[in-house]
Enzyme design. Structure first.
Site, PDB file in Angstrom:
ATOM      1  N   CYS A 109      -3.377 -16.693  15.033  1.00 37.35           N
ATOM      2  CA  CYS A 109      -2.882 -15.853  16.126  1.00 37.35           C
ATOM      3  C   CYS A 109      -2.877 -16.694  17.392  1.00 37.35           C
ATOM      4  CB  CYS A 109      -3.802 -14.656  16.352  1.00 37.35           C
ATOM      5  SG  CYS A 109      -3.927 -13.570  14.930  1.00 37.35           S
TER       6      CYS A 109
ATOM      7  N   ARG B 249      -8.964  -7.596  11.153  1.00 37.78           N
ATOM      8  CA  ARG B 249      -8.913  -8.689  10.167  1.00 37.78           C
ATOM      9  C   ARG B 249      -9.713  -9.889  10.661  1.00 37.78           C
ATOM     10  NH1 ARG B 249      -2.956  -7.999   9.539  1.00 37.78           N
ATOM     11  NH2 ARG B 249      -2.742  -6.308   8.051  1.00 37.78           N
TER      12      ARG B 249
ATOM     13  N   ARG C 220       0.826  -1.205   0.000  1.00 39.04           N
ATOM     14  CA  ARG C 220       0.000   0.000   0.000  1.00 39.04           C
ATOM     15  C   ARG C 220       0.863   1.258   0.000  1.00 39.04           C
ATOM     16  NH1 ARG C 220      -4.542   1.990   4.058  1.00 39.04           N
ATOM     17  NH2 ARG C 220      -3.804   0.363   5.444  1.00 39.04           N
ATOM     18  N   TYR C 221       1.997   1.202   0.671  1.00 45.32           N
ATOM     19  CA  TYR C 221       2.890   2.358   0.788  1.00 45.32           C
ATOM     20  C   TYR C 221       4.166   2.085   0.003  1.00 45.32           C
ATOM     21  CZ  TYR C 221      -0.269   3.259   4.677  1.00 45.32           C
ATOM     22  OH  TYR C 221      -1.377   3.456   5.448  1.00 45.32           O
TER      23      TYR C 221
ATOM     24  N   LYS D 291      -3.056   5.456   6.545  1.00 48.53           N
ATOM     25  CA  LYS D 291      -3.039   5.840   7.965  1.00 48.53           C
ATOM     26  C   LYS D 291      -2.566   7.270   8.098  1.00 48.53           C
ATOM     27  CE  LYS D 291      -1.394   1.544  10.042  1.00 48.53           C
ATOM     28  NZ  LYS D 291      -0.964   0.988   8.752  1.00 48.53           N
TER      29      LYS D 291
ATOM     30  N   CYS E 187      -8.532 -11.308  19.206  1.00 48.30           N
ATOM     31  CA  CYS E 187      -9.055 -10.097  19.834  1.00 48.30           C
ATOM     32  C   CYS E 187     -10.432  -9.829  19.246  1.00 48.30           C
ATOM     33  CB  CYS E 187      -8.116  -8.929  19.547  1.00 48.30           C
ATOM     34  SG  CYS E 187      -6.395  -9.377  19.867  1.00 48.30           S
TER      35      CYS E 187
ATOM     36  N   CYS F 162     -10.582  -7.173  16.396  1.00 49.06           N
ATOM     37  CA  CYS F 162      -9.565  -7.240  15.330  1.00 49.06           C
ATOM     38  C   CYS F 162     -10.101  -6.736  13.988  1.00 49.06           C
ATOM     39  CB  CYS F 162      -9.120  -8.683  15.158  1.00 49.06           C
ATOM     40  SG  CYS F 162      -7.966  -8.899  13.792  1.00 49.06           S
TER      41      CYS F 162
ATOM     42  N   ASP G 213      -6.724   4.731  10.354  1.00 46.99           N
ATOM     43  CA  ASP G 213      -6.640   4.164   9.021  1.00 46.99           C
ATOM     44  C   ASP G 213      -7.942   4.591   8.338  1.00 46.99           C
ATOM     45  OD1 ASP G 213      -5.612   2.489   6.950  1.00 46.99           O
ATOM     46  OD2 ASP G 213      -4.649   1.325   8.550  1.00 46.99           O
TER      47      ASP G 213
ATOM     48  N   ASP H 248     -10.719   0.494  14.057  1.00 48.93           N
ATOM     49  CA  ASP H 248     -11.244   0.275  12.702  1.00 48.93           C
ATOM     50  C   ASP H 248     -12.637  -0.342  12.818  1.00 48.93           C
ATOM     51  OD1 ASP H 248      -8.859   1.113  11.342  1.00 48.93           O
ATOM     52  OD2 ASP H 248      -7.935  -0.767  11.990  1.00 48.93           O
TER      53      ASP H 248
ATOM     54  N   ARG I 140       7.425   0.061   1.672  1.00 47.10           N
ATOM     55  CA  ARG I 140       7.279  -1.064   2.592  1.00 47.10           C
ATOM     56  C   ARG I 140       6.110  -1.949   2.182  1.00 47.10           C
ATOM     57  NH1 ARG I 140       5.610   3.833   4.222  1.00 47.10           N
ATOM     58  NH2 ARG I 140       4.054   4.150   5.883  1.00 47.10           N
TER      59      ARG I 140
HETATM   60  C1  PLP Z   1      -0.156  -0.033   8.653  1.00 46.23           C
HETATM   61  C2  PLP Z   1       0.414  -0.543   7.422  1.00 46.23           C
HETATM   62  C3  PLP Z   1       1.787  -0.447   7.148  1.00 46.23           C
HETATM   63  C4  PLP Z   1       2.755   0.177   8.126  1.00 46.23           C
HETATM   64  O1  PLP Z   1       2.565   1.536   8.265  1.00 46.23           O
HETATM   65  P1  PLP Z   1       3.565   2.396   9.173  1.00 46.23           P
HETATM   66  O2  PLP Z   1       2.920   3.729   9.216  1.00 46.23           O
HETATM   67  O3  PLP Z   1       4.894   2.383   8.482  1.00 46.23           O
HETATM   68  O4  PLP Z   1       3.638   1.725  10.503  1.00 46.23           O
HETATM   69  C5  PLP Z   1       2.249  -0.931   5.960  1.00 46.23           C
HETATM   70  N1  PLP Z   1       1.431  -1.488   5.046  1.00 46.23           N
HETATM   71  C6  PLP Z   1       0.103  -1.599   5.274  1.00 46.23           C
HETATM   72  C7  PLP Z   1      -0.742  -2.211   4.230  1.00 46.23           C
HETATM   73  C8  PLP Z   1      -0.445  -1.146   6.465  1.00 46.23           C
HETATM   74  O5  PLP Z   1      -1.767  -1.265   6.691  1.00 46.23           O
HETATM   75  S1  SF4 Z   2      -5.563  -7.878  16.575  1.00 45.49           S
HETATM   76 FE1  SF4 Z   2      -6.179  -9.487  15.125  1.00 45.49          FE
HETATM   77  S2  SF4 Z   2      -4.301 -10.069  14.063  1.00 45.49           S
HETATM   78 FE2  SF4 Z   2      -3.694  -9.027  15.963  1.00 45.49          FE
HETATM   79  S3  SF4 Z   2      -3.466 -10.654  17.500  1.00 45.49           S
HETATM   80 FE3  SF4 Z   2      -5.532  -9.844  17.702  1.00 45.49          FE
HETATM   81  S4  SF4 Z   2      -6.741 -11.225  16.403  1.00 45.49           S
HETATM   82 FE4  SF4 Z   2      -4.608 -11.512  15.773  1.00 45.49          FE
END
Ligand code: PLP
Ligand code: SF4
Length: 349
Positions: free
Chosen positions: A104, A113, A91-92, A316, A108, A111, A309, A272, A95
């Protein structure tokens, strides 16, 4: 790694006294949809007689999770369109996120995801991993690879080492970051050998997820200490959660304790809008007030960035709080700056 004493089924919740037997059938439907695991370490922290226990709130399922609000989605941060290969989100610019597993050590209840973690294909296949490394190798702007998931530390040392070795062979990867809850929720997993295997040709950073100061037990402190001693810088991320930590004194205690353990608080995430998570929401107004009060009472090195986000996949961004406002009068540009006590001051240019 999994432990025989983990809570994994609704029956285990009843046996541990964390829910009433009458609640089990309804919660079984919740757990069908959103996975359940609570490690021993976390279960031991819960006071079953406290209906507002902040550890229980994070891990014990609730029937409210079946109520999905219209603004809640399965992909609240819009990662989907940025999935460039199976398990790889780019996305960025500099990275990428690599998700080698969907498992996991705890699940949580808030979460982002949650629709994907804990079921389906557990780990990325060898072929998918090969494709992921090929993608990273083909994109020289990728300075950092972020191992996420799921939780990368559910993988064995052998699998983890294999991934790190493949990344070491890609010269432009200078940083590898792991996002994990394991050092806190299953600290015994981080022995000295594991901490040492993270130390590599590139800088390995660890971002631990921790939401309440009670999670930072003696054992968790030990695991964090082993990481830092092995030369792995440790940062933290926390989700701002109503009923858990949306309180200035709780956040203050958490961030203080982290810094005392040599952890730099990195992000405080605004929640989120994942499905069935409405009970954890706070407002932007509450978040800003909490951040403002921390600035006055807490050492600067313990201040995280409060981030959102943006729903829909727009990235973000830090949410503030705002300390400065433009107040041009006549021809001069002036600013009004507010100090941590709320008093206003002029800053002219
Ligand atoms: C959050 C996130 C990151 C990391 O973002 P930082 O601001 O560098 O911590 C990288 N890729 C994705 C897809 C993310 O959601
Ligand atoms: S927030 Fe989601 S991905 Fe992170 S430890 Fe909890 S359940 Fe797993």
């Amino acid at each position: 790694m999994s432990c025989a004493d983990d809570i994994r089924r609704v029956d285990d919740l009843v046996a541990a006294g964390l829910i009433a037997p009458e609640a089990a059938p309804a919660l079984a439907r919740v757990v069908d949809r959103f996975a359940l695991t609570i490690t021993d370490e976390m279960a031991a922290l819960i006071d079953p007689t406290d209906p507002a226990d902040p550890i229980a709130a994070q891990f014990v399922p609730s029937v409210e999770e079946l109520d999905v609000l219209p603004d809640e989605t399965v992909d609240p941060i819009g990662d989907g369109p940025h999935e460039v290969a199976s398990g790889v989100t780019h996305r960025y610019f500099d990275r990428v996120l690599l998700k080698p597993t969907h498992l996991c050590r705890v699940y949580c209840r808030f979460c982002f995801r949650r629709d994907r973690v804990g079921h389906g294909e557990a780990n990325l296949s060898e072929a998918d991993l090969d494709a992921a490394f090929a993608y990273v190798a083909a994109h020289p702007q990728i300075f950092e690879v972020i191992l996420s998931g799921g939780d990368p530390l559910v993988l064995s040392d052998r699998r983890l080492a294999a991934i790190l070795e493949r990344l070491e062979a890609i010269p432009h990867v200078e940083v590898v970051r792991l996002h994990s809850r394991v050092p806190v929720v299953d600290p015994a997993r981080i022995g000295e050998a594991t901490a040492r295997l993270l130390r590599r040709r590139f800088a390995t950073w660890m971002v631990i997820h921790v939401d309440h100061p009670r999670e930072l037990t003696e054992a968790a402190s030990g695991a964090i200490g082993r990481l830092v001693d092995a030369g792995v810088p440790v940062l933290s991320q926390t989700t701002l959660l109503s009923g858990v930590n949306a309180d200035a004194s709780v956040l203050e205690a958490l961030f203080r304790r982290l810094v005392a353990l040599r952890v730099k608080p990195y992000y405080l995430h605004h929640l989120d809008r994942a499905e069935g998570t409405a009970r954890f929401r706070t407002t932007i107004e509450e978040g800003a007030a909490l951040m403002r009060s921390l600035r006055g009472r807490l050492t600067g090195i313990a201040q995280p960035s409060w981030v959102l986000d943006i729903p829909g996949g727009h990235g973000k961004v830090p949410l503030g709080p705002q300390w400065i406002e433009k107040t041009s009068d006549g021809g001069t540009v002036g600013w009004t700056v507010r100090d941590p006590d709320g008093r206003e001051h002029r800053y002219d240019e």
